[in-house]
Design a protein around this motif. Structure first.
Motif, PDB file in Angstrom:
ATOM      1  N   GLU A 103       1.034  -1.108   0.013  1.00  0.00           N
ATOM      2  CA  GLU A 103      -0.023  -0.173   0.131  1.00  0.00           C
ATOM      3  C   GLU A 103       0.797   1.160   0.024  1.00  0.00           C
ATOM      4  N   THR A 104       1.677   1.385   1.022  1.00  0.00           N
ATOM      5  CA  THR A 104       2.537   2.695   1.036  1.00  0.00           C
ATOM      6  C   THR A 104       3.930   2.724   0.234  1.00  0.00           C
ATOM      7  N   LYS A 105       4.352   1.543  -0.415  1.00  0.00           N
ATOM      8  CA  LYS A 105       5.510   1.255  -0.927  1.00  0.00           C
ATOM      9  C   LYS A 105       6.697   1.653  -0.092  1.00  0.00           C
ATOM     10  N   GLU A 106       6.722   1.827   1.266  1.00  0.00           N
ATOM     11  CA  GLU A 106       7.693   2.044   2.201  1.00  0.00           C
ATOM     12  C   GLU A 106       8.459   0.559   2.558  1.00  0.00           C
ATOM     13  N   PRO A 107       9.850   0.543   2.750  1.00  0.00           N
ATOM     14  CA  PRO A 107      10.539  -0.607   2.813  1.00  0.00           C
ATOM     15  C   PRO A 107      10.023  -1.140   4.229  1.00  0.00           C
ATOM     16  N   LEU A 108       9.844  -2.629   3.914  1.00  0.00           N
ATOM     17  CA  LEU A 108       9.459  -3.508   4.938  1.00  0.00           C
ATOM     18  C   LEU A 108      10.697  -3.826   5.873  1.00  0.00           C
ATOM     19  N   MET A 109      12.041  -3.821   5.281  1.00  0.00           N
ATOM     20  CA  MET A 109      13.165  -4.236   5.927  1.00  0.00           C
ATOM     21  C   MET A 109      14.264  -3.253   5.751  1.00  0.00           C
ATOM     22  N   SER A 110      15.292  -3.406   6.216  1.00  0.00           N
ATOM     23  CA  SER A 110      16.357  -2.393   6.080  1.00  0.00           C
ATOM     24  C   SER A 110      17.242  -2.961   5.026  1.00  0.00           C
ATOM     25  N   ASN A 111      18.155  -2.021   4.421  1.00  0.00           N
ATOM     26  CA  ASN A 111      18.880  -2.672   3.131  1.00  0.00           C
ATOM     27  C   ASN A 111      19.863  -3.797   3.815  1.00  0.00           C
ATOM     28  N   SER A 161      11.848  -6.836 -12.575  1.00  0.00           N
ATOM     29  CA  SER A 161      10.690  -6.511 -11.716  1.00  0.00           C
ATOM     30  C   SER A 161       9.609  -5.439 -12.099  1.00  0.00           C
ATOM     31  N   VAL A 162      10.081  -4.438 -12.930  1.00  0.00           N
ATOM     32  CA  VAL A 162       9.259  -3.285 -13.269  1.00  0.00           C
ATOM     33  C   VAL A 162       8.117  -3.401 -14.103  1.00  0.00           C
ATOM     34  N   SER A 163       7.015  -3.230 -13.767  1.00  0.00           N
ATOM     35  CA  SER A 163       5.954  -3.440 -14.878  1.00  0.00           C
ATOM     36  C   SER A 163       5.152  -1.837 -14.838  1.00  0.00           C
ATOM     37  N   VAL A 164       5.389  -1.342 -16.014  1.00  0.00           N
ATOM     38  CA  VAL A 164       4.863   0.130 -16.283  1.00  0.00           C
ATOM     39  C   VAL A 164       3.563  -0.078 -16.783  1.00  0.00           C
ATOM     40  N   ASN A 165       2.545   0.242 -16.424  1.00  0.00           N
ATOM     41  CA  ASN A 165       1.132   0.222 -16.661  1.00  0.00           C
ATOM     42  C   ASN A 165       0.200   1.397 -16.461  1.00  0.00           C
ATOM     43  N   SER A 166      -0.985   1.366 -16.638  1.00  0.00           N
ATOM     44  CA  SER A 166      -1.989   2.329 -16.347  1.00  0.00           C
ATOM     45  C   SER A 166      -2.948   1.939 -15.349  1.00  0.00           C
ATOM     46  N   LEU A 167      -2.710   0.718 -14.675  1.00  0.00           N
ATOM     47  CA  LEU A 167      -3.692   0.005 -13.736  1.00  0.00           C
ATOM     48  C   LEU A 167      -3.268   0.068 -12.508  1.00  0.00           C
ATOM     49  N   TYR A 168      -1.955  -0.077 -12.092  1.00  0.00           N
ATOM     50  CA  TYR A 168      -1.379  -0.190 -10.848  1.00  0.00           C
ATOM     51  C   TYR A 168       0.165   0.174 -10.894  1.00  0.00           C
ATOM     52  N   ASN A 169       0.636   0.325  -9.924  1.00  0.00           N
ATOM     53  CA  ASN A 169       2.314   0.584  -9.816  1.00  0.00           C
ATOM     54  C   ASN A 169       2.676  -0.162  -8.371  1.00  0.00           C
ATOM     55  N   THR A 171       5.740  -0.368  -7.460  1.00  0.00           N
ATOM     56  CA  THR A 171       7.344   0.399  -7.357  1.00  0.00           C
ATOM     57  C   THR A 171       7.133   1.505  -6.406  1.00  0.00           C
ATOM     58  N   ASP A 172       8.088   1.917  -5.954  1.00  0.00           N
ATOM     59  CA  ASP A 172       8.264   3.256  -5.049  1.00  0.00           C
ATOM     60  C   ASP A 172       8.391   4.499  -6.328  1.00  0.00           C
ATOM     61  N   SER A 173       8.394   4.251  -7.242  1.00  0.00           N
ATOM     62  CA  SER A 173       8.668   5.151  -8.369  1.00  0.00           C
ATOM     63  C   SER A 173       7.457   5.779  -9.172  1.00  0.00           C
ATOM     64  N   SER A 174       7.403   6.916 -10.025  1.00  0.00           N
ATOM     65  CA  SER A 174       6.382   7.202 -10.900  1.00  0.00           C
ATOM     66  C   SER A 174       6.641   6.615 -12.212  1.00  0.00           C
ATOM     67  N   LEU A 175       7.828   6.148 -12.424  1.00  0.00           N
ATOM     68  CA  LEU A 175       8.266   5.123 -13.780  1.00  0.00           C
ATOM     69  C   LEU A 175       7.974   6.209 -14.933  1.00  0.00           C
ATOM     70  N   LYS A 176       8.114   7.319 -14.743  1.00  0.00           N
ATOM     71  CA  LYS A 176       7.918   8.498 -15.930  1.00  0.00           C
ATOM     72  C   LYS A 176       8.701   8.235 -17.125  1.00  0.00           C
ATOM     73  N   THR A 177      10.159   7.737 -16.820  1.00  0.00           N
ATOM     74  CA  THR A 177      10.790   7.790 -17.898  1.00  0.00           C
ATOM     75  C   THR A 177      11.139   6.095 -18.417  1.00  0.00           C
ATOM     76  N   VAL A 178      10.340   5.385 -17.892  1.00  0.00           N
ATOM     77  CA  VAL A 178      10.588   3.950 -18.139  1.00  0.00           C
ATOM     78  C   VAL A 178       9.480   3.455 -19.256  1.00  0.00           C
ATOM     79  N   SER A 179      10.052   2.671 -20.076  1.00  0.00           N
ATOM     80  CA  SER A 179       9.304   1.910 -21.003  1.00  0.00           C
ATOM     81  C   SER A 179       9.068   0.557 -20.867  1.00  0.00           C
ATOM     82  N   SER A 180       9.224  -0.164 -21.849  1.00  0.00           N
ATOM     83  CA  SER A 180       9.216  -1.673 -21.800  1.00  0.00           C
ATOM     84  C   SER A 180      10.509  -2.356 -22.145  1.00  0.00           C
TER      85      SER A 180
END
Length: 300
Positions: A103-111, A161-169, A171-180
């Motif tokens: 939901e929040t895209k915040e880390p669930l564990m440390s690096n 892992s990154v899936s750019v689409n209009s239905l869900y995200n 990731t913790d990024s907007s992915l504005k510069t990413v394609s396929s």
């Protein structure tokens, strides 16, 4: 179509999904807790994995298998059988646990914890596969930019892992510069950056008014082969692209009815999905196939 094409397979069983194990809303907090408390059959994976290997042989495809490392312990010989067929073994986490909050895209564990557990998974898979493990896919595709830096730190060469689409995200990024198509991600992020010793292989999508995810998986099960195939064909025009499926997608056996929040998750699977996978692979027979470990960076 100008791009090459990679077939990837996620090796996980029914209990690895986030409604059952290892997510903030799971029935079982961890996979270890699942095995401590579960008394029924758990292996619904071995048989459809063997069928998946036969399908790949039929189409003469060398695939990348993203394997949850605890499979090695609970399914003796299964990962070895994949490696023996010449397929790449890559990492899908130690126990398929979510690394960022859905939901929040915040880390669930440390690096540090992420690196420790992922390095353990890497070493387990390298021991049984007999080769360096250089690829990673985030469990449930929930991925943060910080994770890629950690992966690079512990010896991985790529993520997918990154899936750019209009239905869900996821990731913790907007992915504005990413394609396929593949790219070098910025440090501590998922947007497109400059040359570095790490590659992201994002997933295919079909673009009309919306961008529809079209790499396979649940989209293949619920929306069918035509959408996925059209998305793959369109994505190939942009460059290299990814197709994926889970062997449990083609299991004909009814899974245990346990899990929170996803009551219809397995309402479509089995032979119809197996036929869809074969149809897509047959339709892509003339496209250049490349195992992700063999992708050449000069193609970027």
């Amino acid at each position: 179509m100008r791009g090459s094409f990679s077939v990837t397979v996620d090796i996980e069983d029914w209990y690895h999904i986030p409604s059952v194990c290892s997510s903030p809303y799971a029935v079982y907090r961890t996979v270890n807790e699942f095995f401590e408390k579960w008394e029924g059959r758990y292996d619904y994976l071995t048989e459809p994995t063997k069928r998946s290997l036969d399908i790949l042989d039929e189409f003469n495809i060398t695939a990348t298998f993203f394997v949850v490392a605890d499979i090695v312990e609970h399914y003796p010989g299964l990962v070895e059988s994949i490696a023996e067929r010449g397929h790449e073994i890559a990492c899908h986490g130690l126990h398929h646990a979510c690394k960022i909050d859905p939901e929040t895209k915040e880390p669930l564990m440390s690096n540090e914890e992420f690196e420790q557990k992922t390095l353990l998974a890497k070493r387990i898979l390298e021991k049984v596969g007999g080769e360096k493990v250089v690829g990673y896919r985030a469990p449930n595709a929930f991925v943060g930019g910080w994770m890629l830096d950690s992966l690079e730190n512990i010896g991985f060469k790529y993520d997918s892992s990154v899936s750019v689409n209009s239905l869900y995200n996821k990731t913790d990024s907007s992915l504005k510069t990413v394609s396929s198509f593949p790219y070098y991600p910025i440090e501590n992020g998922l947007e497109v950056g400059d040359d570095r010793n790490f590659i992201e292989f994002p997933w295919a999508y079909y673009q009309n008014v919306l961008k529809i995810p079209a790499s396979g998986g649940p989209i293949l099960r619920f929306l069918g082969a035509p959408l996925v195939l059209n998305g793959l064909i369109q994505s190939l025009k942009r460059g290299h692209t990814i197709f994926y499926f889970h062997p449990i997608d083609i299991s004909c056996t009814k899974f245990p009815s346990v899990g929170n929040n996803r009551p219809f998750y397995w309402c479509m699977k089995g032979k119809p999905v197996e036929h869809r996978i074969s149809h897509i692979l047959k339709s892509m027979s003339d496209v250049k196939k490349v195992c992700l470990r063999d992708y050449q960076e000069n193609e970027l």
